[in-house]
Design an enzyme around this catalytic site. Sequence first.
Site, PDB file in Angstrom:
ATOM      1  N   HIS A  61     -16.740  -3.889  26.388  1.00 26.72           N
ATOM      2  CA  HIS A  61     -17.401  -3.987  27.289  1.00 26.72           C
ATOM      3  C   HIS A  61     -18.333  -4.949  27.631  1.00 26.72           C
ATOM      4  O   HIS A  61     -19.005  -5.095  28.593  1.00 26.72           O
ATOM      5  CB  HIS A  61     -18.442  -2.459  27.783  1.00 26.72           C
ATOM      6  CG  HIS A  61     -19.501  -2.301  27.148  1.00 26.72           C
ATOM      7  ND1 HIS A  61     -19.269  -1.496  25.586  1.00 26.72           N
ATOM      8  CD2 HIS A  61     -20.264  -2.559  26.297  1.00 26.72           C
ATOM      9  CE1 HIS A  61     -20.143  -1.415  25.052  1.00 26.72           C
ATOM     10  NE2 HIS A  61     -21.188  -2.228  25.555  1.00 26.72           N
TER      11      HIS A  61
ATOM     12  N   SER B 266     -24.586  -2.960  21.046  1.00 24.06           N
ATOM     13  CA  SER B 266     -22.867  -2.334  21.118  1.00 24.06           C
ATOM     14  C   SER B 266     -22.615  -3.866  20.732  1.00 24.06           C
ATOM     15  O   SER B 266     -22.390  -4.737  20.821  1.00 24.06           O
ATOM     16  CB  SER B 266     -22.615  -3.275  23.138  1.00 24.06           C
ATOM     17  OG  SER B 266     -22.917  -1.616  23.168  1.00 24.06           O
TER      18      SER B 266
ATOM     19  N   ASP C  36     -13.480   0.602  22.001  1.00 27.64           N
ATOM     20  CA  ASP C  36     -14.337   0.047  22.563  1.00 27.64           C
ATOM     21  C   ASP C  36     -13.972  -1.737  21.985  1.00 27.64           C
ATOM     22  O   ASP C  36     -15.153  -2.017  21.506  1.00 27.64           O
ATOM     23  CB  ASP C  36     -15.679   0.572  23.134  1.00 27.64           C
ATOM     24  CG  ASP C  36     -16.298  -1.007  23.914  1.00 27.64           C
ATOM     25  OD1 ASP C  36     -15.735  -1.844  24.503  1.00 27.64           O
ATOM     26  OD2 ASP C  36     -17.342   0.362  24.218  1.00 27.64           O
TER      27      ASP C  36
HETATM   28  N1  ARG Z   1     -22.886   3.338  27.159  1.00 28.33           N
HETATM   29  C1  ARG Z   1     -22.474   1.648  26.310  1.00 28.33           C
HETATM   30  C2  ARG Z   1     -23.157   0.762  26.803  1.00 28.33           C
HETATM   31  O1  ARG Z   1     -24.948   1.495  27.014  1.00 28.33           O
HETATM   32  C3  ARG Z   1     -20.874   1.466  27.048  1.00 28.33           C
HETATM   33  C4  ARG Z   1     -20.833   0.666  28.443  1.00 28.33           C
HETATM   34  C5  ARG Z   1     -19.258   0.172  29.608  1.00 28.33           C
HETATM   35  N2  ARG Z   1     -18.577   1.472  29.735  1.00 28.33           N
HETATM   36  C6  ARG Z   1     -18.890   1.761  31.085  1.00 28.33           C
HETATM   37  N3  ARG Z   1     -17.625   3.030  30.845  1.00 28.33           N
HETATM   38  N4  ARG Z   1     -19.357   1.902  31.990  1.00 28.33           N
HETATM   39  O2  ARG Z   1     -23.374  -0.520  27.250  1.00 28.33           O
HETATM   40  N1  ASP Z   2     -23.770   0.879  24.979  1.00 26.63           N
HETATM   41  C1  ASP Z   2     -24.725   0.372  24.664  1.00 26.63           C
HETATM   42  C2  ASP Z   2     -24.999  -1.560  24.607  1.00 26.63           C
HETATM   43  O1  ASP Z   2     -23.675  -1.783  25.570  1.00 26.63           O
HETATM   44  C3  ASP Z   2     -25.241   0.731  23.903  1.00 26.63           C
HETATM   45  C4  ASP Z   2     -26.580   1.904  23.655  1.00 26.63           C
HETATM   46  O2  ASP Z   2     -27.062   2.231  24.532  1.00 26.63           O
HETATM   47  O3  ASP Z   2     -26.338   2.743  23.179  1.00 26.63           O
HETATM   48  O4  ASP Z   2     -25.105  -1.925  23.980  1.00 26.63           O
END
Ligand code: ARG
Ligand code: ASP
Length: 707
Positions: A84, A642, A221
């Site tokens: 991502h 991330s 990921d």
């Molecule tokens: N929750 C994670 C973060 O905040 C991954 C986000 C990417 N994935 C998604 N399905 N939108 O970055």
């Molecule tokens: N998914 C998040 C990021 O992109 C990580 C988090 O918020 O825990 O940095």
Amino acid sequence: MKRIITTIALAIAASAALHADEGMWLPSLISQRIQDMQDKGFRLNAEDIYSINQASLKDAVVLFGRGCTGELISPEGLLLTNHHCGYGQIQQHSSVEHDYLKDGFWAMNRDEELPNKGLTVSFLERMEDVTTIILNGYSECMSEAQRAELVKSNSKKLIEDSTADGQGLRATVESLYYGNQYFLFIYREYSDIRLVGAPPSAVGKFGGDTDNWMWPRHTGDFSMFRIYAGKDNMPAPYSKDNIPYKPKKYFTISLKGVEEGDFTFIYGFPGRTQEYLHSSGVRYIGEISDPHKIRLRTIRLGIQKKYMQQSQDIRIRYSSKNASVANAWKKWQGEAKGLRKMNTVSTKRRFEEKFSRWACGSRYEGLVGRIDSLYRELEPYSYATDYYAETARTIELANFAAKVGRMYSDGKFSKSRLEEMSADFYRDYYAPIDMECFAAMMDEYLRNVPEQFHPDYLKNSISVYGNVSVWADSLFSNSIFTRRGIVEALEEDGAEQVFSDPAYIFADSFSKWYADEIWPRIADTERELQLAYRDYMRGMMEYEESVNGKQGLEKFYPDANLTLRVAYGNISGYSPADGVIYEPSSSLKGIMEKDNPEIFDYNIPQRLRDIYASKDYGKWAGKDGEIPVCFIATNHTTGGNSGSPVINSDGNLIGINFDRVWEGTMSDIAFDPDFCRNIALDIRYVLFTIDKVAGAGHLLDEMSFAE
Ligand code: ARG
Ligand code: ASP
């Protein structure tokens, strides 16, 4: 008496140990925590984590772009981050013919690695406490505005001095603890970064937005890049002649895997936390801001989804935009719920009462009440800001028109720049989505924002057109920005045409209104709040010290601000609800259980099904014979973490951080050790995917593995 004191000290020590997983620590001060880390299983020392005299782990960790972390895993500049985090790049190289999002991408040799305009990675050269330099010339009688000016000019000078010998040096001065301390960060920034590989989204985004922020998780990921440098190993703009960067340090990979209780350490760039917020600030976020923003995004997501389901082309174009809208939308839901469940507002209020009693007669007297009244003043303006940001500011056409307009108003028209901007914009644009969102968002604005905060332009538009959909129709059909040909034909003398365009006028009127009527009020109050928080922060520390002694002081870590931090904890499952217990790791078996060709988010590549059937796992399986996929631990992380390396007690790489569990997303404001878990990808799943699924095993030859 003595006995009672010892008991209290012991109780505090025990509770400190229990809660010690909370915290994001400054690497240059890690010697203050290293004993605790070692007590919990870490076997290296502080100089191995951060040193300016020798290569240390910090030299293998980078800020990836401006919001993610990455780590070096080979002597030839190979870098791992999340899928991502590389998503925008992967998407930009994709089209219906080469759909790298759908099919994945692997460079089979160096010539096939793909350059990425605008992408940078930054290595932290060093960090340093510069409080006395930054506050040089300060006196208590200065106003907050004067102080801010002083900080700004002292910072500017320091930054110039520390980046004087060039070669990609970049520096920032960051305030910690609400300006009680300032740190200088000097980075070396590389800009020739090439895409080496990415799994198909069916692996890299497996579970999609359905599983996002959730455990159990099975998302692969990760994506892989390579840093290129000039012949002298220094930063250089993209050139075919650049060579792979030779890092001072890269991670050795461990295939040992993890078990409940194992020590883990996350080294990365957490973006933003607000752990010391006053109860009124928490109340606004949890009870007002989050619920409204969630509702607005639910509407936008619904509109995007509707069109994305109709065509493969639109699905690709809006995939990245849609994912980023959905991401915060879901996080806010977890956050609001977590704050409610933790009773953060009342817990903070109780603390504030105790603090106020303690503060009686001191310089901190009345501070808590003062912060509360500042929040009261701020609230209507924060609310208008939230609405502006989530409605008018999300209209793509208007943002693009404003950008083109800026080129004219800055007197910097350039045909090639215009063409570039236009290509960027139209590649992923679909006007019917934008237009429907426009009507829906303006409707929400009119209905939910008090009239006092309706710009005159908005009132006039409604009186001219009668309702939002007629207005939307007129704006979108009369704007030149819905027609690429006209935009690209603009010349030096096009300013009038742009400035009289309805999309430009929309953006410009809202932003002028915001700049004239909202922002000055916010800025004034924010300045006062900043000052109050600076005192409050110091007050809380003094309070802790006087109540709990030195141990009390140890719990203060600076809020995250996208600077390098260490978080540590241990592998641990949790119980999200009564009667439910979660294990700390997941495996390929779970992917097969979720696999469903009918459901987009769960439709895995056929190749993975075949490998699962044949059990051709190579050396990547765990002790139980399964391929491990993800694991969770108690490390305190946030957005920006991330892509961070997950490191074991020997300092080796065992995973890549990518998310948190939904029940714990309030950790940006309040950390609950029972529910806050970070989610990481097991490095063995990464290697298995490269080797067995992608057939790009040649990349493994560059890596080093621990015995
Ligand atoms: N929750 C994670 C973060 O905040 C991954 C986000 C990417 N994935 C998604 N399905 N939108 O970055
Ligand atoms: N998914 C998040 C990021 O992109 C990580 C988090 O918020 O825990 O940095």
